[in-house]
Design a protein around this motif. Structure first.
Motif, PDB file in Angstrom:
ATOM      1  N   UNK A 362       7.454 -13.962  -2.708  1.00 20.57           N
ATOM      2  CA  UNK A 362       6.428 -13.114  -1.965  1.00 20.57           C
ATOM      3  C   UNK A 362       5.660 -13.718  -1.113  1.00 20.57           C
ATOM      4  N   UNK A 363       5.335 -13.411  -0.062  1.00 23.85           N
ATOM      5  CA  UNK A 363       4.731 -14.187   1.112  1.00 23.85           C
ATOM      6  C   UNK A 363       3.276 -13.500   1.492  1.00 23.85           C
ATOM      7  N   UNK A 364       2.751 -12.998   0.474  1.00 27.50           N
ATOM      8  CA  UNK A 364       1.295 -12.637   0.423  1.00 27.50           C
ATOM      9  C   UNK A 364       0.215 -13.725   0.821  1.00 27.50           C
ATOM     10  N   UNK A 365       0.489 -14.816   0.284  1.00 27.68           N
ATOM     11  CA  UNK A 365      -0.634 -15.484   0.556  1.00 27.68           C
ATOM     12  C   UNK A 365      -1.410 -15.911   1.566  1.00 27.68           C
ATOM     13  N   UNK A 366      -0.292 -16.010   3.005  1.00 28.10           N
ATOM     14  CA  UNK A 366      -0.731 -16.336   4.312  1.00 28.10           C
ATOM     15  C   UNK A 366      -1.831 -15.325   4.787  1.00 28.10           C
ATOM     16  N   UNK A 367      -1.370 -14.090   4.896  1.00 26.03           N
ATOM     17  CA  UNK A 367      -2.492 -13.016   5.264  1.00 26.03           C
ATOM     18  C   UNK A 367      -3.943 -12.976   4.293  1.00 26.03           C
ATOM     19  N   UNK A 388      -4.370  -5.663   8.413  1.00 25.45           N
ATOM     20  CA  UNK A 388      -3.206  -4.972   8.809  1.00 25.45           C
ATOM     21  C   UNK A 388      -1.747  -5.526   8.368  1.00 25.45           C
ATOM     22  N   UNK A 389      -1.799  -6.774   8.335  1.00 27.08           N
ATOM     23  CA  UNK A 389      -0.746  -7.418   7.892  1.00 27.08           C
ATOM     24  C   UNK A 389      -0.523  -7.337   6.136  1.00 27.08           C
ATOM     25  N   UNK A 390      -1.544  -7.372   5.568  1.00 21.41           N
ATOM     26  CA  UNK A 390      -1.426  -7.015   4.014  1.00 21.41           C
ATOM     27  C   UNK A 390      -1.092  -5.784   3.941  1.00 21.41           C
ATOM     28  N   UNK A 391      -1.708  -4.745   4.534  1.00 21.97           N
ATOM     29  CA  UNK A 391      -1.564  -3.310   4.413  1.00 21.97           C
ATOM     30  C   UNK A 391      -0.113  -3.099   4.541  1.00 21.97           C
ATOM     31  N   UNK A 392       0.604  -3.504   5.642  1.00 24.11           N
ATOM     32  CA  UNK A 392       1.937  -3.389   5.897  1.00 24.11           C
ATOM     33  C   UNK A 392       2.798  -3.733   4.788  1.00 24.11           C
ATOM     34  N   UNK A 393       2.496  -5.148   4.396  1.00 25.09           N
ATOM     35  CA  UNK A 393       3.287  -5.458   3.125  1.00 25.09           C
ATOM     36  C   UNK A 393       3.203  -4.778   1.928  1.00 25.09           C
ATOM     37  N   UNK A 394       2.056  -4.277   1.743  1.00 30.80           N
ATOM     38  CA  UNK A 394       1.908  -3.238   0.426  1.00 30.80           C
ATOM     39  C   UNK A 394       2.543  -2.151   0.696  1.00 30.80           C
ATOM     40  N   UNK A 395       2.348  -1.553   1.755  1.00 26.83           N
ATOM     41  CA  UNK A 395       3.132  -0.375   2.087  1.00 26.83           C
ATOM     42  C   UNK A 395       4.771  -0.374   1.885  1.00 26.83           C
ATOM     43  N   UNK A 396       5.107  -1.687   2.358  1.00 27.40           N
ATOM     44  CA  UNK A 396       6.792  -1.804   2.161  1.00 27.40           C
ATOM     45  C   UNK A 396       7.066  -2.170   0.797  1.00 27.40           C
ATOM     46  N   UNK A 397       6.134  -2.814  -0.025  1.00 28.17           N
ATOM     47  CA  UNK A 397       6.412  -3.056  -1.442  1.00 28.17           C
ATOM     48  C   UNK A 397       6.536  -1.513  -2.133  1.00 28.17           C
ATOM     49  N   UNK A 398       5.488  -0.686  -1.844  1.00 31.54           N
ATOM     50  CA  UNK A 398       5.282   0.464  -2.497  1.00 31.54           C
ATOM     51  C   UNK A 398       6.630   1.496  -2.313  1.00 31.54           C
ATOM     52  N   UNK A 399       6.931   1.273  -1.084  1.00 29.35           N
ATOM     53  CA  UNK A 399       8.331   2.059  -0.781  1.00 29.35           C
ATOM     54  C   UNK A 399       9.477   1.515  -1.440  1.00 29.35           C
ATOM     55  N   UNK A 400       9.609   0.221  -1.400  1.00 35.65           N
ATOM     56  CA  UNK A 400      10.607  -0.377  -2.442  1.00 35.65           C
ATOM     57  C   UNK A 400      10.645   0.095  -3.718  1.00 35.65           C
ATOM     58  N   UNK A 401       9.606   0.174  -4.341  1.00 35.51           N
ATOM     59  CA  UNK A 401       9.367   0.635  -5.935  1.00 35.51           C
ATOM     60  C   UNK A 401       9.678   2.088  -5.911  1.00 35.51           C
TER      61      UNK A 401
END
Length: 625
Positions: A362-367, A388-401
């Motif tokens: 998971x690449x969330x540390x950077x943003x 914005x980067x964190x929000x896009x990553x979270x929305x992607x993770x939510x969609x996958x789940x």
């Protein structure tokens, strides 16, 4: 020293100076000299600092250590050393210049390098230069602050001016030990430059002039060489304004750094800072005086490791790195999708090992770290881009789940899903630790960043996937709990990361106008106010619900009794009340087994109370024919 001449950029290289590494041990003759360490970074101010250090140390027994702290051994570092080397060669040609030696010290921590060389050579003083003022205010900077707090000797900080030189030395004095130290410094400077020295004392109306003059002369009598010092006593209400009214652009001020606390400076003002900001001529600040006892100095050095201060160049590197990692990329989304798929499958399979494995990619540390850097330095563009980067990553993770939840049927929520659907305040502790190690690992290069990346991913990705999965299964209560856990973890990581960077010396930059300052204050206030709200909601979410109780298992244990109701009647400790109807006796061993099942389901000790409705069945007799 009538003028302070800046050296041109080209120099003639003659016989090279001696160069020492940090392993060099000073000789006995060095200890007998008056040694001043002069860190040099700016070629334009280097000649001024070297000339000033020579004047203070004295031509006969003065020993100047021109220190260059380099961050490596590359071409850039070598070019910087060569440039300073040429300046030193040119300064040595001047008259009344004492011995100057070049010391090259490799290291990332500039302040630590200065302190190490000062202690190694048993320096008498450290002379630092200040950068140009920003909007009329002079800031000492993190390096100067760190050196001042932990130096083993006196520290002098020089602020240059536009005037070509100085013709008089003015020392504002009172009657304290600190005044004697600044006067002693003024005397040394006067002897080295052959300029007059004046002790200026400002008295208030409640004390007569003769008494103030007598007090100052008594103090001066204890200073070696005081006979060359002239005394001037003037009346005034504000000390800083009165001193500024009695000096000109050709006067150099020698002042002592204020030892007041932050609260005292806010209440009574900081005279030294005002003089540093507004004096028309140069200022020499005695940032550490001899009034500190040996015990106090030793205690400060012992506790210095508790606050490792980042140098300016290290802070710039952190900001540059944050700007690079704040923007989304194709690799970022690919890793988010893979990590979310693994985490969702781990939640569905009730496998903690699979969930942990998903955190490795998971690449969330950077943003997230970029957001913390933007928050502590008041960089709105960095804040917005990281958010914005964190929000896009979270929305992607939510969609996958959510998609996996629709594709994979599940009869009942697993323990992994239940654990994130009913968060507690202890779950937020993971986020606090993750935020701390993420910021600290970013600032301290020796700590692997992968460790903090796993901790951050563990605090954010599984709750988001649990949110999507539970919504797909129609488990609204569990979905809201997972969303609450994610929000609490996100706020905790951002605030803790910002606090760690603040602890390491990073500060908000100066904002240009009131609107920007108000905007920054609103962001900070919103995040801080979210903490108690989330804590209250986490405590409420911790309250046990019957959804986590396995009814079928309890009914199987209590059979053949009929279970009418199972309810949680208390939460601290957890008390579960079961109402049954049976015609037989209920053994205590059966109640204990049911209680163990409930404790396993809820993940904490449970006390089971069983209300038995006894059923008495009558016998049916046959009627005679």
């Amino acid at each position: 020293m009538a003028t302070m001449t800046r050296i041109p950029e080209s120099y003639e290289i003659q016989k090279p100076l001696r160069e020492y590494s940090n392993g060099h041990q000073p000789t006995a003759s060095v200890k007998e000299r008056y040694t001043i360490v002069v860190p040099l970074a700016n070629p334009y101010t280097a000649p001024i600092l070297l000339e000033l250090a020579s004047a203070i140390a004295g031509k006969d027994n003065g020993h100047i250590l021109a220190l260059v702290v380099t961050s490596g051994y590359g071409k850039e570092a070598d070019d910087r050393v060569d440039q300073i080397y040429k300046i030193i060669r040119a300064v040595r040609k001047w008259e009344d210049t004492c011995e100057i030696e070049l010391v090259k010290h490799p290291g990332m921590q500039v302040a630590a390098g200065i302190l190490e060389i000062a202690q190694q050579y048993e320096a008498n003083q450290i002379l630092l230069g200040l950068s140009d003022p920003v909007r009329g205010q002079v800031e000492l900077g993190d390096v100067a602050q760190a050196v001042t707090e932990h130096a083993p000797c006196d520290v002098l900080i020089y602020r240059d001016s536009d005037s070509p030189g100085f013709t008089r030395i003015v020392v504002p004095v009172g009657g304290s030990i600190a005044s004697r130290v600044t006067v002693s410094m003024g005397v040394r400077l006067a002897k080295g430059t052959d300029r007059p020295c004046e002790a200026l004392h400002v008295y208030t109306n409640h004390r007569p002039e003769w008494e103030s003059r007598m007090r100052v002369e008594k103090m001066l009598a204890s200073v070696r060489g005081y006979n060359i010092v002239q005394t001037k006593v003037v009346g005034g209400i504000n000390e800083a304004d009165t001193v500024l009214g009695n000096i000109g652009e050709n006067d150099i001020l020698v002042v002592g750094k204020s030892e007041r606390s932050s609260l005292e400076k806010w209440l009574y003002g900081n005279t030294a800072q005002r003089l540093l900001d507004r004096a028309p001529g140069p200022v020499l600040l005695v940032a550490r005086s001899q009034e500190h006892s040996a015990d106090q100095a030793q205690n400060r050095r012992r506790l210095s490791w508790l606050r490792p201060v980042l140098a300016d160049i290290e802070q710039d590197q952190i900001v540059w790195g944050a700007q690079d990692t704040a923007a989304p990329s194709l690799d970022y989304f690919v890793l988010i999708i893979v990590a979310s798929m693994l985490a969702s499958l781990g939640l569905l399979l009730d496998s903690g090992a699979v969930v942990i494995g998903a955190m490795l990619v998971a690449p969330l540390m950077g943003p997230i770290v970029s957001f913390g850097v933007g928050l502590v330095t008041a960089r709105f563009r960095l804040l917005r881009q990281a958010a914005v980067t964190v929000a896009l990553g979270i929305l992607t993770a939510f969609a996958v789940g959510f998609i996996l939840g629709k594709l994979v049927p599940l009869n009942a929520p697993t323990q992994e899903l239940l654990g994130r659907g009913y968060p507690s305040i202890l779950d937020a502790g993971v986020a606090v630790g993750a935020g701390f190690i993420a910021a600290y690992a970013t600032a301290r290069r020796g700590i692997p960043a992968a460790l903090s990346g796993v901790a951050i991913a563990a605090a954010l990705v599984p709750p988001v996937n649990a949110f999507g999965l539970n919504l797909a299964f129609g488990e609204t209560r569990l979905a809201l709990g997972a969303a609450l856990l994610f929000c609490a973890n996100m706020v905790s990581i951002a605030l803790v990361a910002a606090l760690v960077f603040f602890w390491l010396g990073m500060r908000p930059r100066r904002l240009p106008n009131y609107r920007h300052r108000l905007r920054y204050a609103a962001i900070l206030t919103t995040l801080v106010l979210m903490v108690p709200v989330l804590v209250i909601m986490l405590n409420f979410g911790r309250r046990v619900s019957t959804e986590r109780i396995s009814d079928s298992a309890v009914k199987a244990v209590l059979a053949p009794a009929q279970v009418l109701d199972i309810a949680v009647v208390d939460h601290d400790p957890v008390v579960v009340q079961a109402t049954i109807m049976t015609s037989d006796d209920l053994p205590r061993e059966t109640v204990n087994i049911a209680q163990d099942i409930l404790s396993s389901d809820l993940g904490e000790p449970v006390k089971l109370q069983v209300i038995v409705h006894r059923v008495v069945e009558g016998s049916i007799s046959q009627r005679p024919e």
